[in-house]
Design a protein around this motif. Structure first.
Motif, PDB file in Angstrom:
ATOM      1  N   GLY A   2     -21.819  -9.527 -42.835  1.00 18.69           N
ATOM      2  CA  GLY A   2     -22.694 -10.733 -42.214  1.00 18.69           C
ATOM      3  C   GLY A   2     -22.130 -11.933 -41.884  1.00 18.69           C
ATOM      4  N   VAL A   3     -22.862 -12.765 -41.254  1.00 19.12           N
ATOM      5  CA  VAL A   3     -22.505 -14.227 -41.073  1.00 19.12           C
ATOM      6  C   VAL A   3     -22.179 -14.988 -42.556  1.00 19.12           C
ATOM      7  N   GLN A   4     -20.735 -15.342 -42.706  1.00 15.27           N
ATOM      8  CA  GLN A   4     -20.447 -16.079 -43.946  1.00 15.27           C
ATOM      9  C   GLN A   4     -19.727 -17.220 -43.869  1.00 15.27           C
ATOM     10  N   LEU A  45     -25.752 -11.705 -30.860  1.00 11.33           N
ATOM     11  CA  LEU A  45     -25.593 -11.336 -32.374  1.00 11.33           C
ATOM     12  C   LEU A  45     -26.484  -9.891 -32.409  1.00 11.33           C
ATOM     13  N   THR A  68     -22.702  -7.257 -36.629  1.00 18.49           N
ATOM     14  CA  THR A  68     -22.591  -8.276 -37.322  1.00 18.49           C
ATOM     15  C   THR A  68     -21.334  -9.187 -36.759  1.00 18.49           C
ATOM     16  N   ASP A 103     -19.049 -12.344 -38.137  1.00 20.15           N
ATOM     17  CA  ASP A 103     -18.421 -13.075 -39.335  1.00 20.15           C
ATOM     18  C   ASP A 103     -18.786 -14.509 -39.284  1.00 20.15           C
ATOM     19  N   LYS A 128     -29.147 -13.990 -39.189  1.00 21.54           N
ATOM     20  CA  LYS A 128     -29.517 -13.948 -40.615  1.00 21.54           C
ATOM     21  C   LYS A 128     -28.454 -14.714 -41.401  1.00 21.54           C
ATOM     22  N   ALA A 160     -25.937 -14.528 -46.067  1.00 26.24           N
ATOM     23  CA  ALA A 160     -24.717 -14.121 -46.693  1.00 26.24           C
ATOM     24  C   ALA A 160     -23.706 -15.479 -46.505  1.00 26.24           C
TER      25      ALA A 160
END
Length: 193
Positions: free
Chosen positions: A27-29, A71, A75, A77, A96, A99
């Motif tokens: 997911g988006v980190q 999006l 997913t 990054d 979201k 993460a």
């Protein structure tokens, strides 16, 4: 907190440690908050050019519709965007942020620390996420961001600061070709005032 002149390649290099620690598919980190769509695009281009970004999915959210479309397929990054674009994506659950391990406020002196959209985005970012910001100078808005979201942040000032009283009267000549991006000329004119 990095106080330095606006240089997208240099700002992008600040994100290299986060890029190197990304877990694919988690997911988006890395979330980078910018003041507007132009800054989002410029930063995304500079970030994509880094070797550490190879194989990473970077989404430049320049509008709410574009963010929802980019999006949706899978997913991402890294997500880059302004609060006005990110907040609707978060509200629609297209973005979201559970993460997110690192949050960057880019050109923080152009952000509104009291903006409701910024508050709604930051409410979804985990409290344990590492945070950093870049700004040209410590404005009241930057100080508010530092106080609210970057508790006890270490301040790093660019070492290439002109001494007070030193004039920067240097003649500048610019040659512009018809195919040249107009934002480059605007940046030059803004820089030399």
């Amino acid at each position: 907190a990095y106080f330095l002149p606006p240089d997208w390649a240099r700002v992008a290099r600040l994100a290299v440690p986060a890029l190197e620690r990304l877990t694919p598919g988690a997911g988006v980190q890395l979330l980078l908050v910018t003041p507007d769509a132009d800054a989002t695009l410029d930063l995304a281009q500079a970030l994509a050019a880094l070797p550490a970004a190879a194989g990473r999915r970077i989404v430049a959210a320049t509008s709410a519709a574009r963010a929802a479309r980019l999006l949706a397929p899978g997913t991402a990054d890294v997500v880059i965007g302004s609060p006005a674009v990110l907040a609707p994506a978060v509200a629609a659950t297209a973005l979201k942020l559970g993460a997110v391990a690192q949050l960057g406020f880019v050109s923080a002196d152009e952000l509104d620390a009291d903006e409701a959209a910024l508050a709604s985005v930051l409410a979804e970012v985990p409290k344990g996420a590492a945070r950093w910001l870049t700004a040209l100078e410590a404005t009241p808005g930057v100080e508010a961001l530092l106080e609210r979201h970057l508790h006890k942040a270490r301040r790093i000032t660019d070492d290439l600061v002109v001494a007070e009283g030193t004039a920067l009267a240097v003649p500048v000549k610019v040659l512009v070709a018809p195919s040249t991006d107009g934002r480059a000329l605007q940046g030059i004119l803004d820089e030399i005032d």
